[in-house]
Write a protein that holds these residues in place. Structure first.
Motif, mmCIF file in Angstrom:
data_model
loop_
_atom_site.group_PDB
_atom_site.id
_atom_site.type_symbol
_atom_site.label_atom_id
_atom_site.label_comp_id
_atom_site.label_asym_id
_atom_site.label_seq_id
_atom_site.Cartn_x
_atom_site.Cartn_y
_atom_site.Cartn_z
ATOM 1 N N ASN A 138 0.819 -1.211 0.000
ATOM 2 C CA ASN A 138 0.000 0.000 0.000
ATOM 3 C C ASN A 138 0.853 1.261 0.000
ATOM 4 O O ASN A 138 0.530 2.255 -0.676
ATOM 5 C CB ASN A 138 -0.938 0.002 1.210
ATOM 6 N N LEU A 139 1.949 1.248 0.755
ATOM 7 C CA LEU A 139 2.844 2.406 0.784
ATOM 8 C C LEU A 139 3.493 2.633 -0.583
ATOM 9 O O LEU A 139 3.632 3.778 -1.034
ATOM 10 C CB LEU A 139 3.914 2.216 1.854
ATOM 11 N N VAL A 140 3.879 1.555 -1.233
ATOM 12 C CA VAL A 140 4.502 1.672 -2.555
ATOM 13 C C VAL A 140 3.492 2.181 -3.579
ATOM 14 O O VAL A 140 3.815 3.029 -4.433
ATOM 15 C CB VAL A 140 5.118 0.331 -2.998
ATOM 16 N N ARG A 141 2.237 1.681 -3.515
ATOM 17 C CA ARG A 141 1.216 2.175 -4.423
ATOM 18 C C ARG A 141 0.957 3.671 -4.190
ATOM 19 O O ARG A 141 0.797 4.448 -5.132
ATOM 20 C CB ARG A 141 -0.101 1.403 -4.232
ATOM 21 N N GLU A 142 0.938 4.066 -2.925
ATOM 22 C CA GLU A 142 0.768 5.477 -2.587
ATOM 23 C C GLU A 142 1.919 6.302 -3.167
ATOM 24 O O GLU A 142 1.731 7.400 -3.681
ATOM 25 C CB GLU A 142 0.734 5.599 -1.064
ATOM 26 N N HIS A 143 3.125 5.726 -3.099
ATOM 27 C CA HIS A 143 4.320 6.384 -3.643
ATOM 28 C C HIS A 143 4.184 6.576 -5.155
ATOM 29 O O HIS A 143 4.524 7.636 -5.699
ATOM 30 C CB HIS A 143 5.547 5.554 -3.262
ATOM 31 N N PHE A 144 3.658 5.557 -5.857
ATOM 32 C CA PHE A 144 3.458 5.686 -7.303
ATOM 33 C C PHE A 144 2.464 6.796 -7.617
ATOM 34 O O PHE A 144 2.673 7.584 -8.558
ATOM 35 C CB PHE A 144 2.966 4.359 -7.901
ATOM 36 N N ASP A 145 1.383 6.884 -6.873
ATOM 37 C CA ASP A 145 0.392 7.930 -7.114
ATOM 38 C C ASP A 145 1.014 9.315 -6.969
ATOM 39 O O ASP A 145 0.779 10.208 -7.798
ATOM 40 C CB ASP A 145 -0.780 7.782 -6.137
ATOM 41 N N LEU A 146 1.806 9.505 -5.916
ATOM 42 C CA LEU A 146 2.459 10.804 -5.700
ATOM 43 C C LEU A 146 3.442 11.107 -6.832
ATOM 44 O O LEU A 146 3.502 12.238 -7.337
ATOM 45 C CB LEU A 146 3.178 10.813 -4.353
ATOM 46 N N LEU A 147 4.218 10.098 -7.219
ATOM 47 C CA LEU A 147 5.188 10.289 -8.299
ATOM 48 C C LEU A 147 4.491 10.639 -9.611
ATOM 49 O O LEU A 147 4.859 11.604 -10.297
ATOM 50 C CB LEU A 147 6.004 9.015 -8.491
ATOM 51 N N PHE A 148 3.494 9.836 -9.988
ATOM 52 C CA PHE A 148 2.819 10.049 -11.265
ATOM 53 C C PHE A 148 2.193 11.437 -11.324
ATOM 54 O O PHE A 148 2.301 12.129 -12.332
ATOM 55 C CB PHE A 148 1.743 8.983 -11.487
ATOM 56 N N ASN A 149 1.535 11.838 -10.250
ATOM 57 C CA ASN A 149 0.883 13.157 -10.233
ATOM 58 C C ASN A 149 1.908 14.277 -10.367
ATOM 59 O O ASN A 149 1.680 15.264 -11.092
ATOM 60 C CB ASN A 149 0.083 13.331 -8.948
#
Length: 454
Positions: free
Chosen positions: A303-314
């Motif tokens: 979940n933390l890694v997925r959250e990290h991807f969302d922040l990066l992509f945005n």
């Protein structure tokens, strides 16, 4: 134009995209009042933005939306690097090829995705349609002679004075061509010559011999809806990019968020590749991700890694970047400019610094980033666009040299004046390191910045 069908299509579009109304009104204004037939054959979004003073990004967004309703069709046009002739017009990215031929210059050239590929649009055939090839505006700095366009069953006469030399004449719509030899004693008397557009797509005569001096040229077109004519000197040099009129390039369009949403599944043919003179590549990775999984468990770490991807992509998309792919916990992205890439890297560090304030020490996401600019090739990998080449490998190896919460980048990034301005803006002091990167024989200078130690 069929104005009734235009009104019908615009009404349908406005119903589906009401938020696009300002740019839709600008497009309609240009189409009705500011356009010419020649410019409507391949519509460049810059035409509308320049004529109406409407933001280019919004105009392009609306024109991309117009392709979903069928009001517009999107095309990939390939230009000659010498004469700027539109040598191919394709409806699909997959139809582009690594090499193209220019009949005007009589050469084969390698297609650069940024320098030679233009994205343009045509109107729905029910609104306006001419069965002609892709048009091209002769560039003034190439000193074209007799550039004009005539409709079927018409003739056009123009007078020019030519010096001694070899010239090529060409129709950018039918690809008819010929050679004009100007030699012998100069004359002040007007010489007359008639050239006829023939079917299938040739000029008669295809070779002309005249003396230096004034020439009265008449073009007759009885066979095609439109025929054009222009004359250039033979063996034109490579065109500097700054001499080419503004246009939406292939590299630019794949960085546009609406294009990626609508056409992100389009790719080159699996056996084709296009060169890119320069692109800014970013690699990111999570430092200590294995420890993260072991410490907090698979479900929480995931979940933390997925959250990290969302922040990066945005953050990447907010700075005009495009996500090329993810590799495990790592991200590869590209940007049109070094300024965009560096600005984005700085904001990624700031974003995760703020994000980590709300988490326990064992849940911190520590990101490291690498940046490099250089040549690349764009290819089809698993039916998606991807980059390959030494510059891509170098960007990945530079990222491997970064510590946590740090950006590492190469000399071309550091030397960019726009990046130097960002040093001042963010009060950053870059640190230089002499490092031998993996696969490189000699050490080179790599620069790093971090927020905690500016």
């Amino acid at each position: 134009m069929n104005l009734a069908n235009l009104e019908k299509e615009l009404t349908r579009f406005r119903q589906q995209y009401p938020d696009d109304e300002p740019a839709t009104a600008a497009f309609e204004d240009w189409l009705r009042n500011g356009s010419s037939l020649y410019r409507r054959l391949l519509i460049n979004p810059y035409y509308i933005a320049d004529y109406t003073n409407h933001p280019l990004h919004d105009v392009l967004t609306t024109m991309l939306h117009m392709t979903t309703t069928g009001l517009l069709n999107l095309h990939w046009a390939v230009h000659c690097p010498h004469c700027n002739m539109t040598v191919h017009k394709e409806s699909f990215l997959s139809n582009l090829s690594q090499h193209a031929d220019c009949g005007m210059c009589d050469i084969t050239f390698e297609v650069d995705f940024h320098n030679q590929v233009e994205v343009s649009f045509t109107l729905n055939k029910t609104i306006e349609f001419y069965d002609v090839g892709p048009p091209c505006n002769p560039l003034a700095n190439l000193d074209p002679k007799w550039p004009f366009l005539i409709k079927q069953n018409n003739a056009s006469t123009h007078v020019e004075t030519l010096e001694a030399g070899t010239y090529r004449y060409f129709c950018p719509l039918t690809n008819s061509r010929g050679v004009m030899y100007i030699d012998g004693e100069p004359t002040t008397e007007e010489q007359s010559v008639t050239i006829e557009q023939k079917s299938p797509k040739y000029f008669d005569p295809a070779e002309i011999h005249l003396r230096p001096g004034p020439i009265r040229l008449t073009l007759i077109n009885n066979v095609y809806p439109l025929s054009g004519f222009t004359v250039y000197k033979n063996h034109l040099p490579l065109l500097p990019r700054e001499h080419i009129p503004p246009r939406i390039t292939g590299l630019e369009i794949i960085h546009h968020p609406v294009y990626r949403h609508l056409f992100g599944d389009q790719a080159l043919s699996s056996d084709e590749q296009l060169s890119i003179e320069a692109v800014t590549i970013m690699f990111t990775d999570i430092m200590g991700s294995t420890t993260l999984y072991e410490t907090v468990g698979d479900a929480r770490a995931y979940n933390l890694v997925r959250e990290h991807f969302d922040l990066l992509f945005n953050t990447i998309e907010a700075h005009g970047g495009t996500i090329i792919k993810t590799i495990g916990d790592a991200v590869m992205a590209s940007f049109l400019t070094n300024e965009q890439g560096f600005n984005c890297a700085h904001d990624i560090l700031a974003t995760f610094a703020q994000h980590n304030q709300g988490h326990e020490d064992d849940e911190l996401i520590i990101v490291k980033i690498g940046l490099h600019r250089g040549q690349a090739i764009v290819v089809n990998l698993n039916n998606r666009l991807d980059y390959f080449g030494r510059s891509v490998n170098k960007a990945a190896h530079i990222q491997a040299q970064a510590n946590g919460d740090q950006v590492a980048y190469s000399l071309p990034i550091h030397q960019d004046p726009d990046v130097a301005a960002l040093y001042e803006k963010y009060n950053l002091t870059p640190h230089s390191h002499r490092i031998r990167l993996k696969g490189h024989h000699r050490p080179e200078t790599i620069y790093t910045i971090s927020l905690s130690n500016p």
